[in-house]
Design a protein around this motif. Structure first.
Motif, PDB file in Angstrom:
ATOM      1  N   ALA A  93       0.834  -1.207   0.000  1.00 38.51           N
ATOM      2  CA  ALA A  93       0.000   0.000   0.000  1.00 38.51           C
ATOM      3  C   ALA A  93       0.866   1.252   0.000  1.00 38.51           C
ATOM      4  O   ALA A  93       0.553   2.240  -0.677  1.00 38.51           O
ATOM      5  N   CYS A  94       1.961   1.223   0.747  1.00 35.25           N
ATOM      6  CA  CYS A  94       2.883   2.374   0.759  1.00 35.25           C
ATOM      7  C   CYS A  94       3.387   2.653  -0.654  1.00 35.25           C
ATOM      8  O   CYS A  94       3.430   3.805  -1.100  1.00 35.25           O
ATOM      9  N   GLY A  95       3.763   1.588  -1.348  1.00 37.23           N
ATOM     10  CA  GLY A  95       4.261   1.742  -2.710  1.00 37.23           C
ATOM     11  C   GLY A  95       3.215   2.258  -3.669  1.00 37.23           C
ATOM     12  O   GLY A  95       3.496   3.124  -4.508  1.00 37.23           O
ATOM     13  N   GLU A  96       1.995   1.747  -3.553  1.00 34.26           N
ATOM     14  CA  GLU A  96       0.914   2.178  -4.439  1.00 34.26           C
ATOM     15  C   GLU A  96       0.597   3.662  -4.252  1.00 34.26           C
ATOM     16  O   GLU A  96       0.398   4.405  -5.225  1.00 34.26           O
ATOM     17  N   ILE A  97       0.535   4.083  -3.005  1.00 39.59           N
ATOM     18  CA  ILE A  97       0.170   5.473  -2.717  1.00 39.59           C
ATOM     19  C   ILE A  97       1.266   6.430  -3.160  1.00 39.59           C
ATOM     20  O   ILE A  97       1.001   7.444  -3.823  1.00 39.59           O
ATOM     21  N   THR A  98       2.509   6.134  -2.808  1.00 34.18           N
ATOM     22  CA  THR A  98       3.608   7.028  -3.192  1.00 34.18           C
ATOM     23  C   THR A  98       3.778   7.061  -4.706  1.00 34.18           C
ATOM     24  O   THR A  98       4.094   8.107  -5.280  1.00 34.18           O
ATOM     25  N   LYS A  99       3.538   5.944  -5.366  1.00 27.82           N
ATOM     26  CA  LYS A  99       3.637   5.899  -6.831  1.00 27.82           C
ATOM     27  C   LYS A  99       2.588   6.803  -7.466  1.00 27.82           C
ATOM     28  O   LYS A  99       2.867   7.524  -8.443  1.00 27.82           O
ATOM     29  N   ALA A 100       1.381   6.771  -6.923  1.00 22.83           N
ATOM     30  CA  ALA A 100       0.298   7.600  -7.466  1.00 22.83           C
ATOM     31  C   ALA A 100       0.619   9.087  -7.305  1.00 22.83           C
ATOM     32  O   ALA A 100       0.405   9.884  -8.235  1.00 22.83           O
ATOM     33  N   PHE A 101       1.135   9.470  -6.153  1.00 20.66           N
ATOM     34  CA  PHE A 101       1.489  10.875  -5.936  1.00 20.66           C
ATOM     35  C   PHE A 101       2.689  11.282  -6.786  1.00 20.66           C
ATOM     36  O   PHE A 101       2.736  12.396  -7.320  1.00 20.66           O
ATOM     37  N   GLY A 127      -7.507   3.099  -2.265  1.00 23.10           N
ATOM     38  CA  GLY A 127      -8.290   3.791  -3.287  1.00 23.10           C
ATOM     39  C   GLY A 127      -8.702   5.190  -2.849  1.00 23.10           C
ATOM     40  O   GLY A 127      -8.604   6.157  -3.612  1.00 23.10           O
ATOM     41  N   LYS A 128      -9.176   5.316  -1.617  1.00 25.06           N
ATOM     42  CA  LYS A 128      -9.563   6.628  -1.086  1.00 25.06           C
ATOM     43  C   LYS A 128      -8.383   7.590  -1.085  1.00 25.06           C
ATOM     44  O   LYS A 128      -8.533   8.784  -1.381  1.00 25.06           O
ATOM     45  N   MET A 129      -7.214   7.059  -0.754  1.00 30.58           N
ATOM     46  CA  MET A 129      -6.052   7.915  -0.597  1.00 30.58           C
ATOM     47  C   MET A 129      -5.446   8.336  -1.930  1.00 30.58           C
ATOM     48  O   MET A 129      -5.087   9.494  -2.122  1.00 30.58           O
ATOM     49  N   THR A 130      -5.347   7.413  -2.863  1.00 31.60           N
ATOM     50  CA  THR A 130      -4.798   7.783  -4.173  1.00 31.60           C
ATOM     51  C   THR A 130      -5.746   8.720  -4.911  1.00 31.60           C
ATOM     52  O   THR A 130      -5.313   9.560  -5.712  1.00 31.60           O
ATOM     53  N   ALA A 131      -7.037   8.607  -4.620  1.00 32.40           N
ATOM     54  CA  ALA A 131      -8.018   9.485  -5.268  1.00 32.40           C
ATOM     55  C   ALA A 131      -7.846  10.940  -4.844  1.00 32.40           C
ATOM     56  O   ALA A 131      -8.345  11.852  -5.526  1.00 32.40           O
ATOM     57  N   LYS A 132      -7.142  11.170  -3.757  1.00 32.77           N
ATOM     58  CA  LYS A 132      -6.937  12.530  -3.256  1.00 32.77           C
ATOM     59  C   LYS A 132      -5.657  13.172  -3.788  1.00 32.77           C
ATOM     60  O   LYS A 132      -5.358  14.331  -3.458  1.00 32.77           O
ATOM     61  N   ALA A 133      -4.905  12.446  -4.593  1.00 33.60           N
ATOM     62  CA  ALA A 133      -3.614  12.962  -5.066  1.00 33.60           C
ATOM     63  C   ALA A 133      -3.773  14.281  -5.820  1.00 33.60           C
ATOM     64  O   ALA A 133      -3.087  15.267  -5.531  1.00 33.60           O
TER      65      ALA A 133
END
Length: 399
Positions: A93-101, A127-133
């Motif tokens: 999850a850390c990787g997914e979120i940082t990648k999206a940002f 999903g909620k978090m990457t949607a806020k990028a």
């Protein structure tokens, strides 16, 4: 060095921040629970992480990236979910979120850090978090220090920010920070997150030295309840935009000042706390004895409830000192309530002093000193009282 009142992480040149409501905890309360801190030029980074062996996924992720001594552009922070005890899925999850940002910021995915705080044992809502990028990047502004400090709060009652301006012959630079933490506060480190920024030009190794130097008398000298968290992290970011290469000692002192002030704010905001207490142990035989004794007294539930009851029950302090396993002799120890010498060589000086001691205990800020008269080592620890509110806050923490 001058305190910049009302300033936070965006005070140094080039730093901006934003916050958003992502409902990370899933309770629909509308709290701002995601934040982004960004620098318009890449920054060097240093960090100190929790020594808890069950450390959270963002700690593992951060250790790996910081260890490579690369350049960074941003850090994503969330409250409401610690992403701790979440296994490989939590690390992914850390990787997914940082990648999206990183994609939205158009930087390398290894240039984005992540930090989390909140409930342990629950997977992040990726999903909620990457949607806020996109929203968080669009809202970046150098005036959003306070919004950043608010979004990282959990049981905190107040925002915690501090900044200093350092004047040099060649110009000025700023060191500023924000922290969160109110419960599960214990040394090595205090259970909290802290983000310190500077526009001074400092190389990574020197940055790490400065932060490690600052820890001893700041985040490693506070305790609220003696419980160590899984997520504790202190970051120090330097983007060099002031163009000032600082004097080493002056820079170390500036970083330490910011860390000490933020650490004290955490104790003052201890869950349910009504008292802030500075415990000093002086003239111990060794540094280790001084530290062990100071933390034993500061963590004692009996001493902490004594503080709340405003009762100068010095026997509780002496009992704790005698039980903590250090070199000491009962007939050699003195005790002070602020400047009032209350006990000498292990016994109370005069029972008539109790009204004066009781008046001191009614203050919001209290200083208590134990003089062991065994050597020359000393240690200062900051703590707070235990209240019924502390129990209520932690009993209801997941709701």
């Amino acid at each position: 060095m001058e305190h910049i009142k009302g300033a936070g992480v965006c005070a140094p040149l080039g730093f901006s921040a934003s916050s958003a409501v992502a409902d990370v905890k899933g309770n629909g309360k509308g709290k701002r629970d995601m934040a982004l801190l960004y620098s318009e030029v890449p920054f060097n980074a240093a960090a100190v992480f929790t020594s808890n062996k069950f450390c959270a996924a963002p700690v593992i992720h951060g250790r790996e990236l910081i260890g490579k001594k690369g350049k960074f552009s941003a850090i994503v922070v969330n409250s409401g979910n610690a992403n701790a005890c979440t296994g490989e899925k939590g690390l992914a999850a850390c990787g997914e979120i940082t990648k999206a940002f990183a994609a939205e910021l158009d930087v390398d995915e290894k240039a984005v850090l992540i930090s989390s705080t909140g409930v342990i044992g629950v997977q992040l809502p990726v999903g909620k978090m990457t949607a806020k990028a996109g929203e968080l990047i669009d809202e970046l502004d150098s005036g959003n220090s306070h919004e950043f400090a608010e979004a990282i709060m959990t049981t905190d009652a107040v925002k915690k920010e501090y900044a200093v301006l350092v004047e040099t012959q060649n110009g000025a630079y700023v060191v500023a920070g924000a922290a969160k933490g109110a419960g599960m506060i214990a040394p090595s480190m205090a259970t909290m997150l802290a983000f310190i920024t500077t526009d001074a030009a400092v190389k990574t190794d020197a940055l790490q030295e400065a932060l490690s130097h600052a820890m001893t008398d700041s985040f490693n000298s506070v305790t609220v309840d003696g419980d160590m968290s899984t997520n504790d992290t202190v970051f120090l970011f330097a983007n060099g935009m002031s163009g000032i290469i600082p004097n080493r000692e002056e820079f170390f002192e500036a970083v330490k000042t910011v860390c000490v002030e933020l650490a004290k704010m955490i104790v003052r905001d201890g869950e349910g706390a009504t008292k802030f207490c500075t415990f000093k142990v002086v003239n111990a035989a060794t540094d280790e004895d001084a530290k062990k004794c100071a933390f034993a007294v500061a963590n004692s539930p009996l001493v902490k409830t004594m503080l709340h009851g405003e009762d100068p029950n010095w026997g509780r302090i002496f009992a704790t000192v005698g039980a903590c396993g250090i070199q000491c002799r009962q007939d050699n120890v003195d005790l002070y309530f602020e400047n009032l010498k209350y006990a000498e060589n292990g016994i109370i000086i005069d029972y008539a002093l109790e009204p004066q001691a009781a008046a001191i205990m009614k203050k919001k800020d209290i200083e208590i000193t134990v003089d062991l008269k065994e050597g020359s080592a000393s240690k200062t620890v900051y703590t707070c009282d235990f209240t019924k509110e502390y129990i209520s806050i932690n009993a209801d923490y997941r709701s």
